[in-house]
Scaffold this active site. Structure first.
Site, PDB file in Angstrom:
ATOM      1  N   SER A 159       0.816  -1.220   0.000  1.00 14.46           N
ATOM      2  CA  SER A 159       0.000   0.000   0.000  1.00 14.46           C
ATOM      3  C   SER A 159       0.847   1.266   0.000  1.00 14.46           C
ATOM      4  O   SER A 159       0.763   2.102   0.893  1.00 14.46           O
ATOM      5  CB  SER A 159      -0.959  -0.024   1.178  1.00 14.46           C
ATOM      6  OG  SER A 159      -1.783  -1.142   1.018  1.00 14.46           O
ATOM      7  N   ARG A 174       7.123   6.296  -4.555  1.00 12.03           N
ATOM      8  CA  ARG A 174       7.772   6.943  -3.415  1.00 12.03           C
ATOM      9  C   ARG A 174       7.348   6.231  -2.132  1.00 12.03           C
ATOM     10  O   ARG A 174       6.235   5.744  -2.033  1.00 12.03           O
ATOM     11  CB  ARG A 174       7.415   8.433  -3.342  1.00 12.03           C
ATOM     12  CG  ARG A 174       5.960   8.715  -3.120  1.00 12.03           C
ATOM     13  CD  ARG A 174       5.625  10.196  -3.091  1.00 12.03           C
ATOM     14  NE  ARG A 174       4.222  10.396  -2.763  1.00 12.03           N
ATOM     15  CZ  ARG A 174       3.226  10.305  -3.626  1.00 12.03           C
ATOM     16  NH1 ARG A 174       3.468   9.998  -4.887  1.00 12.03           N
ATOM     17  NH2 ARG A 174       1.977  10.515  -3.246  1.00 12.03           N
ATOM     18  N   ASP A 212      -4.186  -1.757  -0.984  1.00  9.08           N
ATOM     19  CA  ASP A 212      -5.254  -2.139  -0.044  1.00  9.08           C
ATOM     20  C   ASP A 212      -6.624  -1.620  -0.475  1.00  9.08           C
ATOM     21  O   ASP A 212      -7.651  -2.228  -0.194  1.00  9.08           O
ATOM     22  CB  ASP A 212      -4.934  -1.690   1.389  1.00  9.08           C
ATOM     23  CG  ASP A 212      -4.733  -0.183   1.531  1.00  9.08           C
ATOM     24  OD1 ASP A 212      -4.611   0.514   0.507  1.00  9.08           O
ATOM     25  OD2 ASP A 212      -4.669   0.300   2.669  1.00  9.08           O
TER      26      ASP A 212
END
Length: 490
Positions: A159, A174, A212
Site C-alpha cells: 500500500s 515513493r 489495499d
C-alpha cells in the site's frame, strides 16, 4: 433492588447560551472557516469528476488514477487456497485464505509480525529477508514444513504509491508511512521479494501485487455484488472503482477491448494539489507548509486521520496565543506538532456528559491543562467542525465517482480508522451525499439511500486472495493482458 447502574447518556448537543461574547465570536469565526455548504460541495464534486478524467488521460493530472490490471469483479464462485501478505506501516500480516465451494464464503488463518522500526530506514536486502523469513515461519507454523512441490500463489498488498504495467509487478513511486529505504524507489519490488524467498527456499510466487484500496473494492464485491467502489478513510485516504478500458486514453496503445473492465486505484489524496476548489483555512496552509511534502496530498490533508488532530491543535494554539483560552497556563505539550491524533477528537465528540467532564479529563491527562466550562464548549465545537468538514469533503470523492460512472444505486465499501471509529462520520457523509446528488427525502427510516457507504470486507487479506484467484481465472480463459509472467499461473 440492584439496578444495572446508569446507562451512558446519549451524545450531548451542547449549549452556547452562557458562553462569553469574545469566545462566541471566536466560535463564529471558526464556523465560517470550517463550514462547507451544499453549493461548495457541488462545486468541489464537479471539479473532482474532471480531475478523475484528467488522471486517466495520456497527459495525466494530479490524481494518478493507476490501472491495477484487476480486470473483473468476482462473482463469488472463485475457489482455491492463497497466501496474502500485507505490508503495513507497523505490522506485517500473513494470511492463508481458502475461498470455499460455498458462494462468497472464505476461511482465514492469519499471523501478525511486528515491522521493526530500524528496517524502515535500513538496507533494502534486510527488509526483504525479514519478510521472506516471516512467510517461512508462517508456513512452518501452520503446515509443519515448507512444501517442496510446486509454488504457492501469493497476493501481495503493497500500500505505497506504485506504477503497475502488470499485475505481478509494482514499481515504487515513493515511500510513505515512515519508510525511507534507498534503492527501492523507481524499482520493481516483486523480484526483490522473490529473490529473498528463493534464497530461503520458500516456494512462493507473487501472482498479484495490489493496493489495499483495490483489495477493499474486490473483497467487498466478493460478498456483496452491489459494491462498486472501495474507499479508505483512515490515517490516509483513497478510493478504487472499476473503469472501462475504452475510457482510459493512457492505455489506448495497448489495443484492449474497450468494454473490458479495469480496476483503477485513484490515489485521490492528491486531488486539488493546485488549490483551486478546496476550502483551505490558514490552519490547512500551515499543515501543508510544515509537512514533509508541501504542495502534495491536498485532499488528504483536509480529511485524513493523520491531519485532523493537527488542524485542531493549531486552532487551539492560535486561540491561546491570542489570549482567548488557557490564559496564564503553559501550553508546551500542546505546542508539539502531531501530539494529537484523530482519536483525541473522537473522544471529545463522544463525550456524553452535559458538563463535558471526559473532555476536561482528557485535557488534564494528556496536555496538563485545566479547562473552564466555556473553553470546553469551544473545544467541543471546534472538534465537531473539523470532523464534520472531513466527512463532508470525503463525500465529494464518492459522489464524483458515482456521477462519472452513473452508479446510483450502489454500495460503497469503506474501511479505515476514521470511517470505523470517528463519531457521526458515516451520518455526516451520508447527509453530504444527499445534498450533492439531490436525493429526495426518505419515505421511511428503513429505506436505503441510492448510494450506501458500508463497512468493507478485509481488503488486504481476503481482497488479495480473491484478486489472485481472479487473475488465475482470466489467464485460464486466455486473457493475459497486463501479466508479466503468465507461466506462473499455469
Amino acid at each position: 433492588m440492584v439496578g444495572l447502574g446508569p446507562r451512558k447518556p446519549p451524545s450531548r448537543k451542547g449549549s452556547m447560551a452562557d458562553v462569553p461574547k469574545d469566545l462566541l465570536g471566536e466560535i463564529k469565526k471558526l464556523e465560517e472557516l470550517f463550514t462547507v455548504d451544499t453549493a461548495k460541495l457541488k462545486q468541489i464534486t464537479k471539479h473532482f469528476v474532471s480531475e478523475l478524467e484528467k488522471g486517466l488521460s495520456v497527459e495525466g493530472g494530479s490524481i494518478p488514477m493507476n490501472p491495477t490490471w484487476v480486470m473483473d469483479f468476482p462473482d463469488g464462485s472463485e475457489t482455491g487456497t492463497y497466501l496474502a501478505l500485507d505490508m503495513g506501516g507497523t505490522n506485517l500480516r500473513v494470511c492463508e485464505i481458502t475461498l470455499t465451494d460455498n458462494k462468497s464464503e472464505f476461511d482465514i488463518i492469519q499471523s501478525k509480525y511486528r515491522m521493526p522500526e530500524e528496517l524502515k530506514t535500513g538496507e533494502s536486502e534486510e527488509l526483504w529477508e525479514y519478510i521472506a523469513d516471516c512467510l517461512k515461519q508462517f508456513i512452518e507454523t501452520h503446515h509443519g514444513e515448507v512444501p517442496t512441490e510446486g509454488k504457492v500463489p501469493l497476493g501481495f498488498t503493497f500500500s505505497y504509491p506504485a506504477t503497475q504495467n502488470y499485475i505481478d509487478e509494482g514499481i515504487l513511486q515513493r515511500w510513505t508511512k515512515g519508510f525511507d529505504i534507498n534503492g527501492v524507489e523507481g524499482h520493481n519490488v516483486v523480484p526483490m521479494l522473490e529473490a529473498a524467498l528463493e534464497q530461503q527456499n520458500v516456494p512462493i510466487t507473487v501472482s498479484a501485487l495490489i493496493n489495499d484500496t483495490t483489495g477493499t473494492l474486490i473483497a467487498s464485491a466478493y460478498t456483496d455484488p452491489k459494491m462498486k467502489i472501495g474507499c479508505i478513510f483512515g490515517t490516509g485516504c483513497n478510493a478504487a472503482y472499476m473503469e472501462n478500458c475504452g475510457s482510459i486514453p493512457k492505455l489506448a496503445h495497448m489495443n484492449l477491448d474497450p468494454n473490458l473492465p479495469m480496476a483503477i486505484n485513484c490515489e485521490w489524496g492528491a486531488f486539488d494539489n493546485e488549490h483551486q476548489v478546496l476550502p483551505r483555512t490558514p490552519y490547512d496552509i500551515i499543515v501543508d507548509k510544515e509537512s514533509p511534502r508541501p504542495g502534495q496530498q491536498a485532499f488528504e490533508k483536509c480529511i485524513a486521520g493523520l491531519y485532523l488532530g493537527e488542524i485542531f491543535r493549531l486552532v487551539l494554539v492560535d486561540l491561546h496565543d491570542n489570549k482567548h483560552i488557557f490564559e496564564g497556563q503553559d501550553i508546551k505539550y500542546l505546542r508539539k506538532p502531531y501530539t494529537l491524533d484523530s482519536s483525541f477528537l473522537s473522544a471529545i465528540e463522544d463525550d456524553p456528559f452535559e458538563n463535558l467532564q471526559e473532555t476536561a479529563d482528557l485535557f488534564s491527562d494528556k496536555l496538563h491543562l485545566a479547562t473552564t466550562r466555556h473553553e470546553l464548549e469551544l473545544v467541543r465545537r471546534t472538534a465537531e467542525l473539523i470532523g464534520t468538514r472531513a466527512a463532508r469533503l470525503s463525500a465529494c470523492g464518492v459522489a464524483a465517482i458515482c456521477t462519472k460512472k452513473n452508479l446510483q444505486p450502489c454500495h460503497v465499501g469503506a474501511d479505515g480508522s476514521v470511517f470505523n471509529k470517528y463519531p457521526h462520520f458515516k451520518a455526516r457523509g451520508a447527509q453530504a451525499l444527499r445534498e450533492i446528488l439531490d436525493w429526495p427525502a426518505k419515505k421511511s427510516f428503513k429505506e436505503e439511500d441510492p448510494v450506501e457507504i458500508l463497512a468493507a470486507e478485509d481488503g488486504s487479506g481476503v481482497g488479495a486472495a480473491v484478486i489472485a484467484a481472479l487473475t488465475l481465472k482470466r489467464v485460464q480463459k486466455g486473457n493475459v493482458a497486463g501479466i508479466l509472467h503468465p507461466e506462473n499461473f499455469k
